[in-house]
Structure formats: structure tokens, C-alpha cells
Design a protein around this motif. Structure first.
Motif, short mmCIF file in Angstrom:
data_model
loop_
_atom_site.label_atom_id
_atom_site.label_comp_id
_atom_site.label_asym_id
_atom_site.label_seq_id
_atom_site.Cartn_x
_atom_site.Cartn_y
_atom_site.Cartn_z
N LEU A 511 -10.38 -17.13 -1.28
CA LEU A 511 -10.72 -15.98 -0.45
C LEU A 511 -9.45 -15.18 -0.20
CD1 LEU A 511 -13.04 -17.69 2.19
CD2 LEU A 511 -13.76 -16.41 0.16
N GLY A 512 -9.56 -13.85 -0.15
CA GLY A 512 -8.35 -13.07 0.03
C GLY A 512 -8.60 -11.71 0.64
N ARG A 513 -7.51 -11.14 1.12
CA ARG A 513 -7.51 -9.79 1.69
C ARG A 513 -6.22 -9.09 1.27
NH1 ARG A 513 -5.22 -7.08 6.00
NH2 ARG A 513 -6.51 -5.52 7.06
N THR A 514 -6.35 -7.82 0.85
CA THR A 514 -5.20 -7.03 0.40
C THR A 514 -5.17 -5.69 1.13
OG1 THR A 514 -5.16 -8.02 -1.81
CG2 THR A 514 -4.14 -5.88 -1.57
N TYR A 515 -4.00 -5.30 1.56
CA TYR A 515 -3.79 -3.96 2.11
C TYR A 515 -2.61 -3.34 1.36
CZ TYR A 515 -2.60 -0.07 5.16
OH TYR A 515 -2.32 1.19 5.64
N ARG A 516 -2.84 -2.15 0.81
CA ARG A 516 -1.81 -1.47 0.03
C ARG A 516 -1.63 -0.06 0.54
NH1 ARG A 516 -1.94 -0.05 -6.48
NH2 ARG A 516 0.31 0.08 -6.80
N ASP A 517 -0.38 0.34 0.74
CA ASP A 517 -0.06 1.68 1.23
C ASP A 517 0.93 2.31 0.25
OD1 ASP A 517 0.05 3.48 3.96
OD2 ASP A 517 1.94 3.52 2.88
N ARG A 518 0.56 3.49 -0.25
CA ARG A 518 1.42 4.20 -1.21
C ARG A 518 1.68 5.61 -0.73
NH1 ARG A 518 -2.35 3.28 -6.39
NH2 ARG A 518 -3.87 3.61 -4.74
N ASN A 519 2.93 6.07 -0.91
CA ASN A 519 3.21 7.47 -0.63
C ASN A 519 4.32 7.98 -1.53
OD1 ASN A 519 5.91 7.52 0.89
ND2 ASN A 519 4.76 5.97 2.04
N TRP A 520 4.32 9.26 -1.72
CA TRP A 520 5.29 9.93 -2.60
C TRP A 520 5.75 11.20 -1.93
CZ3 TRP A 520 4.02 14.77 -4.92
CH2 TRP A 520 4.99 15.26 -5.82
N LYS A 521 7.06 11.46 -2.00
CA LYS A 521 7.64 12.67 -1.42
C LYS A 521 8.54 13.34 -2.45
CE LYS A 521 7.60 11.25 3.44
NZ LYS A 521 8.41 11.05 4.67
N LEU A 522 8.52 14.66 -2.41
CA LEU A 522 9.32 15.46 -3.34
C LEU A 522 10.02 16.57 -2.58
CD1 LEU A 522 10.13 16.66 -6.18
CD2 LEU A 522 7.96 17.91 -6.08
N SER A 523 11.30 16.75 -2.88
CA SER A 523 12.06 17.90 -2.39
C SER A 523 12.76 18.52 -3.60
CB SER A 523 13.10 17.48 -1.35
OG SER A 523 12.48 16.93 -0.21
N THR A 524 12.63 19.83 -3.74
CA THR A 524 13.23 20.48 -4.90
C THR A 524 13.89 21.78 -4.48
OG1 THR A 524 12.77 21.40 -7.11
CG2 THR A 524 11.06 21.63 -5.44
N ILE A 525 14.96 22.12 -5.17
CA ILE A 525 15.66 23.38 -4.94
C ILE A 525 16.22 23.86 -6.27
CG2 ILE A 525 17.83 22.21 -4.34
CD1 ILE A 525 18.34 24.54 -2.38
N SER A 526 16.15 25.15 -6.47
CA SER A 526 16.67 25.73 -7.71
C SER A 526 17.43 27.00 -7.39
CB SER A 526 15.53 26.03 -8.69
OG SER A 526 14.62 26.95 -8.12
N LEU A 527 18.34 27.35 -8.28
CA LEU A 527 19.17 28.53 -8.08
C LEU A 527 19.56 29.09 -9.44
CD1 LEU A 527 20.34 30.06 -5.62
CD2 LEU A 527 22.47 28.81 -5.98
N ALA A 528 19.62 30.38 -9.54
CA ALA A 528 19.99 31.05 -10.79
C ALA A 528 21.22 31.91 -10.57
CB ALA A 528 18.83 31.90 -11.31
#
Length: 900
Positions: A511-528
Motif C-alpha cells: 500500500l502506498g501514497r505519493t505526493y509530488r510538487d513540481r514548479n518551474w521559473k524563468l527570468s530572461t533579459i536581452s539587449l541589442a
């Protein structure tokens, strides 16, 4: 009398250590192969009553061991049958071990535990460390190529470090078809952090019954990976593995040389509008493929320490891998450092602590690929051989003959500055507590955190200062920097109870129980328009942003997160070691779906019968020593096909609104993709029937499987009417559950193991898989994709009663050799069928017979799915020498050639 009693007491006291000493016996001996009589180096000798106490044989097969009288000694060696001896009064004990080729007695890692192969009712393939280490592999996927039936692994890129495509029993969805990877119990997204030499075993769960315990994530199969660590009772080992090699391009495409090209251009353009010199003076010219390809070094080094204490085991591994690209060298290089520590500690008889931490640092320099407008390969195939790589002044040259989208590929490689860096930490900490005999509680917390950066710099350049050929110029430099973070946290608790109901019969409950938490973050900057054209100076702070140059700046952030909550159970029933039944059930709830279908249930069941325990085959098939028949049925889900917010309405923030009499355009936002709260998982239902057989005491093994895998409720972004609220600035259509796909096929695997002086291990597998889209819902509208600019159309299609993603286009009927053939290609009315064709163009078939070439003449012209895939492995050992052979391939599948 008193003196006699005192004397007796003194005698007894001094006799105790003498008696105790007499119970310890020093045993010496030699362990050899029973048939060849050769010494077995590193054979293990353990005290059965004290597993933490043991020794191993030396290079001559000799050992020395001090044990208590009446102790039971276990002698074991990899690939041999273990033996036990009771220590009496003998001080010399020579042991001969017999080779063990009992394939079906091997212990196999399965979902949430291990089983003997003979107890498994599902379709599970296993690859061990000794097979992986025979070849130099950059990635784990390469270690599976050709070694497991039903598993197709293809490489779509030649860049070092790029992931390979893994498809288990066909493609069951038009979306994400990657399997679930679990490393030492940790669910991971991608396995580029692993060093193949650090792997102890890989188990591939192919059928639904084997993978159903993983519910929503098992529809595409499950790959269980176990890394190396020490073993209790065995002496520690220190090893260093290293190799260095050079890679080369096997062959290149045969193209015109400069003379041939010049003759062709003059023939097509008699007026010589390109100012081609006399072709006889051009010679070979520039071999552009030779200019972009090079010999590329590859190297790998690994340091491993494995060992154990009286109540613990550990493994310490450090490795370095580096590979340059055969195109671009350091501009497309891959470099990886890994460090890992894994340990198991038996705190007391009831409690065990498990820990594992892995750190990986990698860098990947990338060149544009698989793109007809930016790939150096595409440029090298199309640029003329008359143009030189560089001008006389040493600067890069450009073509005045082939212009537009075709550039100097060597220059483009030199100007490329793109690097991905990743710092990844994967770790787990847990414990096992034996509450009662056979009743064990296990808890495991794990994390997978990846900090990554991406750097891209485009310098300015101009190969033609006159400005006549602008295709070879970029007049403004630019830099883009990204920072990304992935976090995958999981807590898993299981309760297992194993008990025997009679001799050779047992029940295992999980018998089992699973809890999974996922997150993703992005920061971007560009210059010409940076002041420096050197990528080393490409810092954002090097330019002050003002109103005049504000358009050169770009800033963005993004975030995504999801959670998964699961409950599961499984029962294994073994009756008399010949009848086997397994049933499992998993209930998953995911934040990726709306409230109507947030939870789903995935059942599975399998049965097995060890026929050789009931039927005597000796009278008519004496060589058959093992035969097991098995059947399974189960369901799995696939949530990876949908993004974290696919069920809600998306908002487009790049919309312009016009206000006022001045007609000012202002930034605005609006929902452009309607929500669909009724979305649910893609569900894969699979039936498998097979058998395993062993001959000549498993020296020859054979396995066969037939399976049918139906995937329904496909998640497809299907177009809807604009009146439903979409249609602003060409939005992405909402996902809907539409259609079904069927994969069915046969898998065969045969192996041969033997060994005395010469040891052989030969394996061959072949799989036949048929893929078909069986339904697309009520609309039954074909879906097109795979747009290629050079072809000017979509190249793949999803249509009922056809293979998924089949190639769709015009059938050819040769090439027009001259103008006369173009003019004579007429319809029934005497009109030219292809009036705009010129010599060298394809002649297309008029399939519907209407006298013109139109879209209605397009048809199925190929399939990306092979008729069959196969693999052959051979390992041969003679004393201290070994030879390995590996062959893998596919037959019957086509690819699109967009260069013609």
C-alpha cells in the motif's frame, strides 16, 4: 575439601578463555571453477549467521578466514551457483563452484520492489552493468539501444549531449511519448545528469500491468535505473575507468565539385549571368562538408569506491565526460562533471536508513540544427563549391551565386556563441522500519533541483561592405541571457506485508501514497546594440537604456507549477512456486486537470503459470527445463501530454487596441484560448500474452510477447469556431480529448549463455509493431503538421486508419531530363500538366486523373514507423581478454529529405 573446591574454581576460571579460543577456527582454502579448475578471483565468503563478516579470494583464488566452529559459510561468485558449508574441525576447505546460467532466477527491479524473474507476469526487460560497460556511451538511452525488444531509440541530432528519442512499444500519442524515468526511487525529468558507467541495472516496464503501479505517468512505459553501491560482507573496491577516442563522419553526401557545378550553371544559364569562369579552370573547388566536419575527441574518466561495514554499505563515484562535436568542435561541445554518494545503514535489526545524493554540472555549446535557414549542414549542402571559404585578405567570403537563405557555413559556426549550463542536485533520504516480521514501513523524501542558465550572443558582421549582398550581414549585435529553475519534490510512503501461507506459497501486499510538487521559473533579459562585439564583454550593464534605445531591451518572466497526489496498492500471490497472480490499483489526482476530472483510477492484473512444474516435458522435450506462460491487462495514464494550465483559458498580453481620435495604439490583454474544464487523461489500455522458455539449464533462453495497446481520449489542440471566443491574433486552439491510437505487435528475444575457458553471452531481439490511428472523433478531420519551408507544405498527417504522423505529399514519377519531356507531359486535352516545370524538376503523378497537379493528388508517401526493429549483442571472454559485438537497426521506416 575447601582447598579442592578452590582449586576447582580456579581451574574453571582459567579454562573459560581456553574453551572460547578453541571455538574459533582459522580456515584456508582455494575457490575454483568446477569445470575449468581455474581460480576465481574475488569470490565472496560470508558467515551466514553474521553477514557483516566476510572475505574474498585473492588473485590466485586463495582465502583465509577465522570463524566460529559450526558456522555456516556461504561461497558465492557472480555467474556461479552459491554453496554453503558447515565449519567443523577442518582447517582447509577447498571449494569448486559451478557456473550458474539460470536466467530466470535473477533478481529484477520492478515497481516499488524486486522480484525473481520467474515470478514476474508482465513484460520486463533488464540491462545489467556488465552489458552497459561494454561500450562507450554518453547517455543512458544509448545503453538501451538494441538490447531490449519493443524499445526503439532514435537520434535526431548529432550534437553531443542532446537527448535521444525513446519509444516503448510504439508511439501512443501525438504529444509527449517519453517514458517515465525513476533513478534509485526518484522520479526525474530527463537523465542527462547520469553517467552510464555508474549504472548497476536498468529495468524497462513495457506492459501496462507492470507499469500500472505508476498510474498517470506510466502510459509510455517506465524505465527503472539503479546505481551502484557496495554490498554487505564484501570487501571494498576502488576502481578507475578511463577511455579516449576520436569520432569521425562515416560518410558525406556526394555533391558537385567546382568544375561540375560550373558546367551545370552554364548549361542552365547560357548567358552566364553569374559570371562563371571557364569550368575547366575551377578544379575541385571548396568541399564545404569537409570544411565544417572534423575529427572530434571524446573522453571519459570515472573514479569509483564501493564498500561496506558491518551494518552499512556505501558507494562514492566521481566522473568527468567531455565530447566535442564533429561539426564545430568546441562550438558544439558537451562537458559533464558528476559526483555521487549513496549509502545504506542498518541502525538495528528493525531500522534501516537510506540516503543518496547526486550532483551534476554540465555545459552544452550548441549550433543551430535541423533547420533549413540556420543550420550549417543545410548551408554546406546548398552553397556553391566555386566560392572559397575566405577571401585573399583572410576574412570570410560570401557567395555571389547562391544567395538569400544560404550563407557561408564556416563563418556562421565561427560566429556562434550559445551555451547552456546546468547545476543539478538530486537526492533522497528515507528509512525502512520492520514493524513486525514481514511488515515493513518505508518512507522516502526526494528532490530534483536544477539551476540552469542559457547564454546566446549574436555579433554584428558584414562580409560584403558594398551592401550588394545583404544576406551575409548582421548590422546589430545582441545578447540574451536566461535563468531557469526546476524543482521536483516528492514524498512517498509505502507499507508492505509479506507472509507465507504454506510451503512455497506466499502473499505480498503493498500500500502506498505519493505526493509530488513540481514548479518551474524563468527570468530572461536581452539587449541589442552593445558597444563591444566580443561575447566575453556581453554584459547587460555595458549599455545604458534610454528612450532612444529602449526597443533594444527585452525583459520577461514566467512560472509554472503542478502537483500530483496518488494512492496505490498491489497484491502478489505465489502459489506453490508455479501459479502467480498480481493485481494493482492506483488513484491519481492532478492539478493539471479541471475539477470534473481531477482524479482517475488505473487498474491492472496479470497471471502466470510455470508449466514445467506441472507438466513433465522430459519424455518428449528433455532439453526444456523452464516454461512459463503469462498474460496481463492494465491501464495507464499520460498527464505529460498536457501543460500545467491546459484546462484553463490563456490570456494573450501582446494585443494592441486603438483608442481616441488620435488613433493611439495601446497595449492590451484578452483571453484567446477558451477553457475546457472537462479535459481528462489520455488512457492507455494494454493486453499482453507471452511466454518465457529455458533450454539446457537456461543456457538457451527464449521469450515471446504479443500485445495490443489502445490509447484513447487523445489530448489534441483542436480548432473550434471563432464565435466560441477565439480567433484573436491566431490563438492556439484549446486541448480536447479526441481520438484513439492502436499499437500492436510481436516481440521476440533469444539468448545463449555458456562458459568454461571461453565464456559467451549472445542475445538477439526483434520486434514487429503496427501503428494506426483508429479514430479522430465525430469530425474525423485529418490533422496536419511538420511544415517545411523548402517544401512549402506540411509533411505529416494524422488521419483515421493511417499511421500516426504519416508522410503526406505528391508521388513522383521521375525527373524531367529536358524541355521536350516537360512539353510532352500532357493531359487528355493536350494541355501541359506541369507548365511551370523546368529540366531537373520532379514529374508528379496525377493520381485523380483530372489533368492537373493539385492538392487532391497528394497521398500517403511514407511512414516514420519501422516495420521492425532489431538488436544483436555478443560478449566473449577468454581469460583476461574480452570481445564485444553490438548491432542495432530498424527497417521499413522513411524520413523526409528536404534538401532535394
Amino acid at each position: 575439601m575447601k582447598i579442592n573446591k578452590l582449586t576447582l574454581c580456579i581451574f574453571c576460571i582459567f579454562s573459560i578463555p581456553i574453551i572460547l579460543f578453541g571455538q574459533t577456527i582459522k580456515i584456508t582454502g582455494k575457490v575454483t571453477d568446477k569445470q575449468s579448475k581455474e581460480a576465481l578471483i574475488g569470490a565472496s565468503i560470508l558467515d551466514k549467521d553474521n553477514p557483516g563478516k566476510g572475505t574474498v579470494t585473492d588473485i590466485t583464488g586463495l582465502y583465509t578466514f577465522e570463524v566460529e566452529k559450526n558456522s555456516v559459510l556461504t561461497f558465492s561468485y557472480i555467474g556461479y551457483v552459491s554453496q554453503e558449508f558447515v565449519v567443523k574441525n577442518d582447517t582447509t576447505l577447498d571449494v569448486q563452484l559451478s557456473e550458474n546460467v539460470q536466467v530466470f532466477d535473477e533478481i529484477v527491479v520492478v515497481g516499488y520492489g524486486t522480484q525473481k524473474r520467474s515470478e514476474i507476469n508482465g513484460a520486463v526487460s533488464v540491462v545489467l552493468a556488465e552489458d552497459i560497460n561494454k561500450t562507450a556511451n554518453l547517455r543512458i538511452e544509448q545503453a538501451l539501444q538494441g538490447r531490449t525488444s519493443g524499445v526503439q531509440i532514435t537520434q535526431s541530432s548529432g550534437s553531443p549531449g542532446n537527448a535521444l528519442s525513446v519509444r516503448i512499444r510504439g508511439v501512443g500519442t501525438p504529444n509527449n511519448s517519453d517514458p517515465l524515468y525513476i533513478v534509485d526511487g526518484v522520479w526525474v525529468d530527463g537523465i542527462d545528469f547520469l553517467n552510464p558507467n555508474d549504472i548497476a541495472s536498468i529495468s524497462v516496464l513495457k506492459d501496462a500491468a507492470s507499469a500500472a503501479i505508476y498510474g498517470t505517468s506510466g502510459a509510455n512505459g517506465v524505465v527503472l535505473i539503479t546505481t551502484k553501491e557496495g554490498k554487505t560482507g564484501k570487501k571494498g573496491s576502488v576502481s578507475f575507468d578511463s577511455y579516449y577516442g576520436v569520432q569521425q563522419v562515416a560518410r558525406t553526401v556526394e555533391l558537385f565539385n567546382a568544375q561540375q557545378y560550373g558546367e551545370y550553371i552554364l548549361e542552365a544559364n547560357p548567358d552566364n549571368s553569374f559570371n562563371i569562369p571557364d569550368p575547366q579552370t575551377l578544379g575541385e573547388g571548396t568541399d564545404w562538408q569537409n570544411e565544417i566536419f572534423q575529427d572530434a575527441p571524446i573522453q571519459s574518466h570515472q573514479f569509483t569506491v564501493l564498500g561496506s561495514g558491518e551494518k552499512s554499505t556505501y558507494g562514492i563515484v566521481g566522473s568527468y565526460f567531455q565530447q566535442e562535436g564533429i561539426m564545430g568542435g568546441e562550438k558544439s561541445a558537451f562537458e559533464r562533471y558528476t559526483a555521487r554518494f549513496k549509502s545504506t545503514s542498518q541502525v538495528n535489526k528493525a531500522l534501516k536508513i537510506l540516503s543518496n545524493v547526486n550532483y551534476t554540472y554540465l555545459t552544452r555549446d550548441a549550433l543551430p540544427e535541423n533547420n533549413e535557414f540556420s543550420s550549417p549542414v543545410a548551408f554546406a549542402m546548398n552553397i556553391d563549391p566555386i566560392t572559397t571559404v575566405k577571401k585573399d585578405d583572410g576574412t570570410y567570403n560570401f557567395s555571389e551565386i547562391v544567395t538569400g537563405d544560404v550563407k557561408n557555413p564556416v563563418n556562421r559556426i565561427a560566429l556562434s556563441n550559445s551555451q547552456w549550463q546546468s547545476n543539478r542536485i538530486i537526492g533522497s533520504l528515507g528509512g525502512e522500519l520492520e514493524i513486525l516480521k514481514g511488515l515493513t514501513f518505508k518512507t522516502m523524501g526526494s528532490m530534483d533541483i536544477n539551476f540552469a542558465t542559457n547564454f546566446s550572443f549574436q555579433p554584428f558582421f558584414n562580409l560584403d561592405p558594398t551592401g550588394a549582398f545583404v544576406h551575409e550581414s548582421v548590422l546589430q549585435n545582441s545578447v540574451t541571457k536566461e535563468s531557469q529553475r526546476w524543482t521536483n519534490l516528492m514524498l512517498e510512503n509505502t507499507l508492505g506485508y509479506n507472509f507465507s501461507i504454506k510451503e512455497n506459497s506466499k502473499i505480498e501486499v503493498l500500500l502506498g501514497r505519493t505526493y509530488r510538487d513540481r514548479n518551474w521559473k524563468l527570468s530572461t533579459i536581452s539587449l541589442a546594440d552593445l558597444p563591444s562585439n566580443d561575447p566575453e564583454d556581453a554584459y547587460i550593464t555595458n549599455q545604458t537604456v534610454t528612450e532612444a534605445n529602449e526597443e533594444n531591451r527585452g525583459i520577461g518572466e514566467d512560472i509554472s507549477e503542478s502537483t500530483l497526489l496518488s494512492y496505490f496498492g498491489r497484491v502478489n500471490y505465489n502459489l506453490l512456486d508455479k501459479y502467480f497472480v498480481t493485481a494493482s490499483l492506483r488513484r491519481d489526482g492532478s492539478s493539471r486537470f479541471g475539477s470534473a476530472n481531477k482524479f482517475a483510477v488505473f487498474p491492472a492484473a496479470s497471471v502466470g503459470w510455470l508449466a514445467t512444474e506441472d507438466i513433465g516435458f522430459g519424455n518428449f522435450l528433455p532439453s526444456l527445463n523452464y516454461l512459463k506462460l503469462r498474460a496481463s491487462w492494465g491501464q495507464n495514464g499520460n498527464e505529460a501530454s498536457l501543460g500545467d494550465y491546459g484546462y484553463v483559458s490563456s490570456i494573450n498580453s501582446a494585443l494592441g487596441y486603438v483608442f481616441g481620435t488620435e488613433q493611439n495604439i495601446l497595449q492590451g490583454e484578452a483571453p484567446t484560448t477558451p477553457a475546457n474544464s472537462d479535459l481528462k487523461w489520455e488512457v492507455s489500455t494494454q493486453t499482453d500474452i507471452g511466454f518465457d522458455a529455458g533450454f539446457l539449464q537456461d543456457k538457451i533462453s527464449f521469450s515471446m510477447d504479443y500485445f495490443i495497446k489502445d490509447t484513447k481520449d487523445l489530448l489534441i489542440p483542436a480548432a473550434i469556431l471563432a464565435t466560441a471566443g477565439s480567433g484573436v491574433n491566431d490563438p492556439a486552439p484549446p486541448f480536447q480529448n479526441i481520438g484513439t491510437i492502436r499499437n500492436k505487435g510481436w516481440e521476440f528475444a533469444v539468448g545463449y549463455r555458456t562458459g568454461r575457458v571461453l565464456k559467451s553471452d549472445i542475445g538477439f531481439n526483434i520486434s514487429f509493431i503496427n501503428n494506426e490511428v483508429t479514430s479522430l472523433g465525430q469530425a474525423s478531420t485529418p490533422y496536419t503538421s511538420g511544415y517545411v519551408q523548402g517544401i512549402g507544405n506540411n509533411t505529416t498527417r494524422m488521419e483515421e486508419n493511417k499511421p500516426l504522423g504519416y508522410f503526406y505529399g505528391y508521388e513522383t514519377d521521375g525527373i524531367f531530363q529536358n524541355v521536350f519531356e516537360v512539353r510532352e507531359n500532357l493531359n487528355a486535352d493536350g494541355e501541359m500538366i506541369q507548365p511551370n516545370a523546368v529540366p531537373g524538376d520532379f514529374r508528379f503523378k496525377d493520381l485523380n486523373g483530372d489533368g492537373i497537379i493539385s492538392d487532391s493528388d497528394q497521398t500517403q508517401i511514407g511512414s516514420p514507423h519501422p516495420d521492425f526493429i532489431y538488436g544483436l549483442t555478443g560478449n566473449f571472454e577468454f581469460r583476461n581478454f574480452d570481445l564485444s559485438i553490438f548491432v542495432q537497426g530498424s527497417h521499413g521506416n522513411e524520413i523526409v529529405n528536404a534538401t532535394t
